[in-house]
Design a protein around this motif. Structure first.
Motif, PDB file in Angstrom:
ATOM      1  N   ALA A 120      -2.372  -2.482   4.626  1.00 51.30           N
ATOM      2  CA  ALA A 120      -0.961  -2.935   4.549  1.00 51.30           C
ATOM      3  C   ALA A 120      -0.591  -4.340   4.678  1.00 51.30           C
ATOM      4  N   GLY A 121       0.157  -5.060   3.999  1.00 48.42           N
ATOM      5  CA  GLY A 121       0.387  -6.353   4.079  1.00 48.42           C
ATOM      6  C   GLY A 121       1.162  -6.819   5.355  1.00 48.42           C
ATOM      7  N   ASN A 122       1.675  -5.649   5.812  1.00 46.25           N
ATOM      8  CA  ASN A 122       2.578  -5.722   7.084  1.00 46.25           C
ATOM      9  C   ASN A 122       1.822  -5.431   8.349  1.00 46.25           C
ATOM     10  N   LEU A 123       0.638  -4.970   8.508  1.00 50.85           N
ATOM     11  CA  LEU A 123      -0.320  -4.527   9.376  1.00 50.85           C
ATOM     12  C   LEU A 123      -0.306  -5.640  10.464  1.00 50.85           C
ATOM     13  N   GLU A 124       0.199  -5.246  11.778  1.00 52.63           N
ATOM     14  CA  GLU A 124       0.036  -6.133  12.854  1.00 52.63           C
ATOM     15  C   GLU A 124      -1.291  -6.012  13.562  1.00 52.63           C
ATOM     16  N   LEU A 125      -1.955  -7.162  13.566  1.00 54.15           N
ATOM     17  CA  LEU A 125      -3.312  -7.126  14.077  1.00 54.15           C
ATOM     18  C   LEU A 125      -3.336  -7.680  15.613  1.00 54.15           C
ATOM     19  N   TYR A 244     -10.465  -5.629   8.883  1.00 51.55           N
ATOM     20  CA  TYR A 244     -11.725  -4.843   8.939  1.00 51.55           C
ATOM     21  C   TYR A 244     -12.251  -4.825  10.249  1.00 51.55           C
ATOM     22  N   VAL A 245     -12.345  -5.832  10.963  1.00 47.42           N
ATOM     23  CA  VAL A 245     -12.985  -5.901  12.403  1.00 47.42           C
ATOM     24  C   VAL A 245     -11.889  -5.527  13.444  1.00 47.42           C
ATOM     25  N   ALA A 246     -10.619  -5.506  13.065  1.00 47.12           N
ATOM     26  CA  ALA A 246      -9.798  -4.857  14.070  1.00 47.12           C
ATOM     27  C   ALA A 246      -9.672  -3.463  13.821  1.00 47.12           C
ATOM     28  N   THR A 247      -9.667  -2.854  12.652  1.00 45.33           N
ATOM     29  CA  THR A 247      -9.576  -1.244  12.243  1.00 45.33           C
ATOM     30  C   THR A 247     -10.753  -0.560  12.323  1.00 45.33           C
TER      31      THR A 247
END
Length: 341
Positions: A120-125, A244-247
């Motif tokens: 999602a474009g608004n995904l907060e990492l 991808y690294v974060a999720t």
């Protein structure tokens, strides 16, 4: 004329002295012997010993000049002597070149999988991630002379995903891949297809060796499996790689490791303007990311397969958000499983 001859003789003497110093700097005798003992270096004869020492001393000068620039605030990382300090540039390139042809495999498997990545474009990492702290990463390994970096990059990514799936961190066997895959210089695609078909043992049950052996895989000792791998797209996008690294977890990547500065890296954020984002020759594992509080530089936490004596305990901080420096996001992949696996 006499004065000119004096200058010529002095110049020739200076050149001769410099050459002698390059070949054998007696002030470095103790350092040379200690370095050879540490890395168990034994040469064929005195001639090779002299040759290797000359290379080693030139590398020491490179290290000294670079670290002086670092002390003046001109470099963001330092260099040091390591197991590669007696290698010529050509020899070091040869060490990497075996991986170069393997990075072109970009096949994506797409069976019914158990989970997918939300982009999602608004995904907060999170500002920083380190999967080592969450138990996803095995200790640093050493690929030695017969294995290749891609095997360690693949097993590293699979170890992380298997831990995520099962709750058990298992160090997997690169030696099995070397011995059993049945293809000289296998591609990323071939390695994953082999593990999908056969499974893979732990490196306790199928331990590493200093030479290639006959395949001794025992299916009864299978420690992990895989359904396939995905290639992260669009290629070269560090923001997507960060997602991808974060999720997902640790991600397998290829980089340009051809520079002397990579060969001799010690610590700090590796910022190398000579790096290529397209000519990739070495596979590693991104296990997280962060920002250096002293310099403000963003970095990727990357696990190498050259043993814990290289870099920061076997790791390197590679520049992040630097226009895909060294190709860190050019060829990134990760394994996945189906729900019934």
């Amino acid at each position: 004329m006499k004065l000119l001859m004096v200058f010529l003789v002095a110049a020739l003497a200076s050149v001769a002295t410099a050459r002698v110093r390059r070949v054998a700097d007696t002030d470095r005798d103790g350092d040379w012997m200690a370095w050879k003992a540490k890395y168990q270096k034994v040469y064929e004869d005195a001639e090779e010993d002299t040759l290797r020492r000359g290379i080693w001393q030139e590398k020491l000068r490179t290290i000294g000049h670079h670290n002086l620039a670092h002390s003046l605030g001109e470099k963001s990382f330092t260099l040091e002597v390591n197991q590669f300090t007696d290698m010529t540039t050509e020899e070091y390139s040869s060490l990497l070149r075996s991986s170069l042809k393997r990075q072109k495999s970009t096949r994506t498997y797409a069976p019914n999988r158990c989970s997918s990545v939300a982009l999602a474009g608004n995904l907060e990492l999170p500002a920083s991630v380190d999967w080592r702290q969450d138990g996803y990463v095995t200790p640093v390994k050493n690929q030695g002379e017969i294995s290749d970096s891609i095997e360690f990059s693949v097993t590293g990514a699979l170890e992380g995903q298997w831990f995520k799936k099962s709750g058990h961190l298992i160090s997997l066997s690169e030696q099995q891949i070397t011995d059993c895959i049945g293809v000289a210089d296998p591609s990323l695609d071939q390695i994953y297809k082999y593990i999908e078909a056969k499974g893979i043992e732990s490196d306790t049950d199928y331990p590493p060796s200093e030479e290639q052996q006959s395949c001794a895989y025992n299916p009864a000792k299978r420690a992990a499996a895989v359904s396939g791998f995905d290639t992260i797209t669009p290629a070269g996008n560090e923001t997507v790689l960060q997602t991808y690294v974060a999720t997902v977890g640790p991600i397998s990547v290829y980089v340009d490791a051809s520079q002397d500065s990579f060969q001799l890296y010690s610590n700090g954020v590796y910022d190398e303007t000579k790096c290529s984002s397209a000519n990739l020759d070495h596979a590693m594992l991104v296990v997280g990311y962060g920002t250096d509080q002293q310099t403000g530089l963003d970095y990727w936490i990357v696990k190498n397969s050259w043993g814990p004596d290289w870099g920061m305990g076997g790791y390197i901080w590679m520049s992040r958000n630097k226009e895909n420096q060294c190709g860190i996001a050019t060829s990134a992949t990760y394994p996945f499983f189906t729900c019934d696996q």
